[in-house]
Design an enzyme around this catalytic site. Sequence first.
Site, PDB file in Angstrom:
ATOM      1  CG  ASN A 208      43.228  43.603  34.832  1.00 25.06           C
ATOM      2  OD1 ASN A 208      42.650  43.008  34.046  1.00 25.06           O
ATOM      3  ND2 ASN A 208      42.561  43.832  35.914  1.00 25.06           N
ATOM      4  CG  ASP A 276      45.099  42.861  43.951  1.00 21.10           C
ATOM      5  OD1 ASP A 276      43.873  42.134  44.088  1.00 21.10           O
ATOM      6  OD2 ASP A 276      45.994  42.257  43.554  1.00 21.10           O
ATOM      7  CE  LYS A 341      42.731  35.402  46.576  1.00 20.24           C
ATOM      8  NZ  LYS A 341      42.095  36.474  45.874  1.00 20.24           N
TER       9      LYS A 341
HETATM   10  N1  CTP Z   1      39.666  38.100  43.304  1.00 26.25           N
HETATM   11  C1  CTP Z   1      38.311  38.483  43.891  1.00 26.25           C
HETATM   12  N2  CTP Z   1      38.430  39.902  44.404  1.00 26.25           N
HETATM   13  C2  CTP Z   1      39.670  40.634  44.651  1.00 26.25           C
HETATM   14  C3  CTP Z   1      40.737  39.903  43.966  1.00 26.25           C
HETATM   15  C4  CTP Z   1      40.682  38.765  43.256  1.00 26.25           C
HETATM   16  O1  CTP Z   1      37.465  38.081  43.789  1.00 26.25           O
HETATM   17  N3  CTP Z   1      39.462  41.636  44.915  1.00 26.25           N
HETATM   18  C5  CTP Z   1      39.617  36.482  42.872  1.00 26.25           C
HETATM   19  C6  CTP Z   1      39.801  36.621  41.081  1.00 26.25           C
HETATM   20  O2  CTP Z   1      38.576  36.669  40.462  1.00 26.25           O
HETATM   21  C7  CTP Z   1      40.566  35.081  41.130  1.00 26.25           C
HETATM   22  C8  CTP Z   1      41.152  34.966  42.498  1.00 26.25           C
HETATM   23  O3  CTP Z   1      40.598  35.845  43.487  1.00 26.25           O
HETATM   24  O4  CTP Z   1      39.463  34.305  41.143  1.00 26.25           O
HETATM   25  C9  CTP Z   1      42.625  35.278  42.522  1.00 26.25           C
HETATM   26  O5  CTP Z   1      42.951  36.418  42.003  1.00 26.25           O
HETATM   27  P1  CTP Z   1      44.516  36.937  41.894  1.00 26.25           P
HETATM   28  O6  CTP Z   1      44.390  38.352  41.295  1.00 26.25           O
HETATM   29  O7  CTP Z   1      45.316  35.934  41.373  1.00 26.25           O
HETATM   30  O8  CTP Z   1      44.865  36.967  43.285  1.00 26.25           O
HETATM   31  P2  CTP Z   1      45.054  38.182  44.430  1.00 26.25           P
HETATM   32  O9  CTP Z   1      44.224  38.134  45.364  1.00 26.25           O
HETATM   33  O10 CTP Z   1      44.967  39.401  43.654  1.00 26.25           O
HETATM   34  O11 CTP Z   1      46.451  38.017  45.046  1.00 26.25           O
HETATM   35  P3  CTP Z   1      47.844  38.476  44.563  1.00 26.25           P
HETATM   36  O12 CTP Z   1      47.812  39.887  44.157  1.00 26.25           O
HETATM   37  O13 CTP Z   1      48.672  38.082  45.695  1.00 26.25           O
HETATM   38  O14 CTP Z   1      48.545  37.502  43.525  1.00 26.25           O
END
Ligand code: CTP
Length: 398
Positions: A208, A276, A341
Site C-alpha cells: 500500500n 488486511d 477493535k
Molecule cells: N491494524 C492492525 N492489523 C491489521 C489491520 C490494521 O494492527 N491487520 C491497525 C492499524 O495499524 C491501525 C488500525 O488497525 O492502527 C486501523 O487500520 P485500518 O486499515 O484503518 O483499519 P482496518 O482494520 O483495515 O479496517 P477497514 O479496512 O475496515 O477500514
Amino acid sequence: MLNSKHILLIIGGGIAAYKSLDLIRKLRERGASVTPVLTRAGSEFVTPLSVSALAGTEVHSDLFDLTKEAEMGHIQLSRSADLLVVAPGTADLMAKMAHGRADDLASTLLLATGTPVLIAPSMNVRMWDNPATQRNVATLKADGIRFVGPNEGDMACGEYGPGRMAEPLEIVAAIEAQFGDGPLAGKRLLVTSGPTHEPIDPVRYIANRSSGAQGTAIAAALVKLGAEVVFVTGPADVAPPMGVEVVKVQSALEMQKAVEAALPVDAGVFAAAVADWRVASSSESKIKKKNGKLPVLEFAENPDILAQVSQMDVGRPVLVVGFAAETDDVLANATAKRKRKGCDWIVANDVSPATGIMGGSENDVTLISESRSEDWPRMGKQAVADRLALKIAEALAV
Ligand code: CTP
C-alpha cells in the site's frame, strides 16, 4: 521533575514573550530555579516587574551594569546555569548567535557559555522561511544548539505557517529531555509503522502507499520525551528515527510476531498500514505466464494486530492507540473502529487522494477516545507526532 536545575532564560523581543511568563511558572513548579535575562526588545513585550515576580529573582538586562559586574559578571551568570533557554528565540537573536556577535547581555551570555543551549524560535512565517534564517538555523544546529518548535498555525500578525513559538509545556518537555529526564523516562513504548508487503511469489508482492512518515515521527517524538521505544516497521520510504530499537519486518504475520515479542509495553501506538489480506498460499517459485491463462490469487485475512493487543486479558498496555485511515465518513467510521477493535484512542485521518495525506508531509487528524473527540488543525506530521506524544505522556502520568 527539574529539581535543583538552574535555567538561564533569555527572553527575546517577540509577541510570544508573554508565553515565557507561563514557562517560568511551569519550570518553577517542577523544581527548577530560573534566572531571567530580558533583552531590550523583550522588555517592550513583557515588563521586568512581571518577569522578576514570577521568577522570584531579579531580571538581568544590562551588559554594562558595573555593580552586577563586580558581584557576578556576565560570564559567571551563563556558566552557573545547567541550561540556557532562549524563548522567544527571535530571528535577530539567532542571527547574532550564528555569527558570534556579542553586543548586548543576551548575545554576550550566549557567546560566553559552554553550557547547552535550547532555542524556542518565534517569528513571522516569512522571516522563518527566509533563506538567511534557515542558514542560521542550520549553522546553530551544526553547532549543537537544540531547537524546540517552531509550531505551525495562526500567527499574531494574521498570517499562517511555521513560526509560532512552541507551547510552554512543549518547551518544558524539551528541557526535561535535555536532562535525560523526559516525562516518558522509564516507560517502554511500542510503535508500528509503514506498510506491509504481502508476498505473491518470491518476486511479487501486494503493498500500500504508506510511507511510514507518521509512525517514524511519532517514535522520534516519544524518544525526545525520554521513552524507550521499540519500533516495528514494514518496508517504509523513510529511515527509522535515531535512538529506537528497530525491528524490520515485511508482512503482517511478521509484524504480529515482532509485536508479540516486544510486549510488555506501557503503551502501543499502531501507526502501520497493515494489509488486511495476504495471498493464502504464496508460491515458492516465480509464477510463470501460461499462454493467456490468468493466475487466480486466493486471499486469507491477516490477523488484526491492534485488536489483538487491545483485547489482551493479561498484560495489556495501559494505553493502546490505533489509527483509522478512512476515505468516507471519517468520524463515524473511526469511532466505530475504535469500539470494534477495543483500543483506547484512535487517530482518525482522511486519506482520500485529494487530501494528499497518504505519502505526504502533513496530516489532518481527529483524536477520538471513549469520552471525546478532538479535531486538530492540519499540520506537519512531526507536529502531530509531538502533540500526540505529549498527550501519551500525560495519560501515562496519571
Ligand atoms: N491494524 C492492525 N492489523 C491489521 C489491520 C490494521 O494492527 N491487520 C491497525 C492499524 O495499524 C491501525 C488500525 O488497525 O492502527 C486501523 O487500520 P485500518 O486499515 O484503518 O483499519 P482496518 O482494520 O483495515 O479496517 P477497514 O479496512 O475496515 O477500514
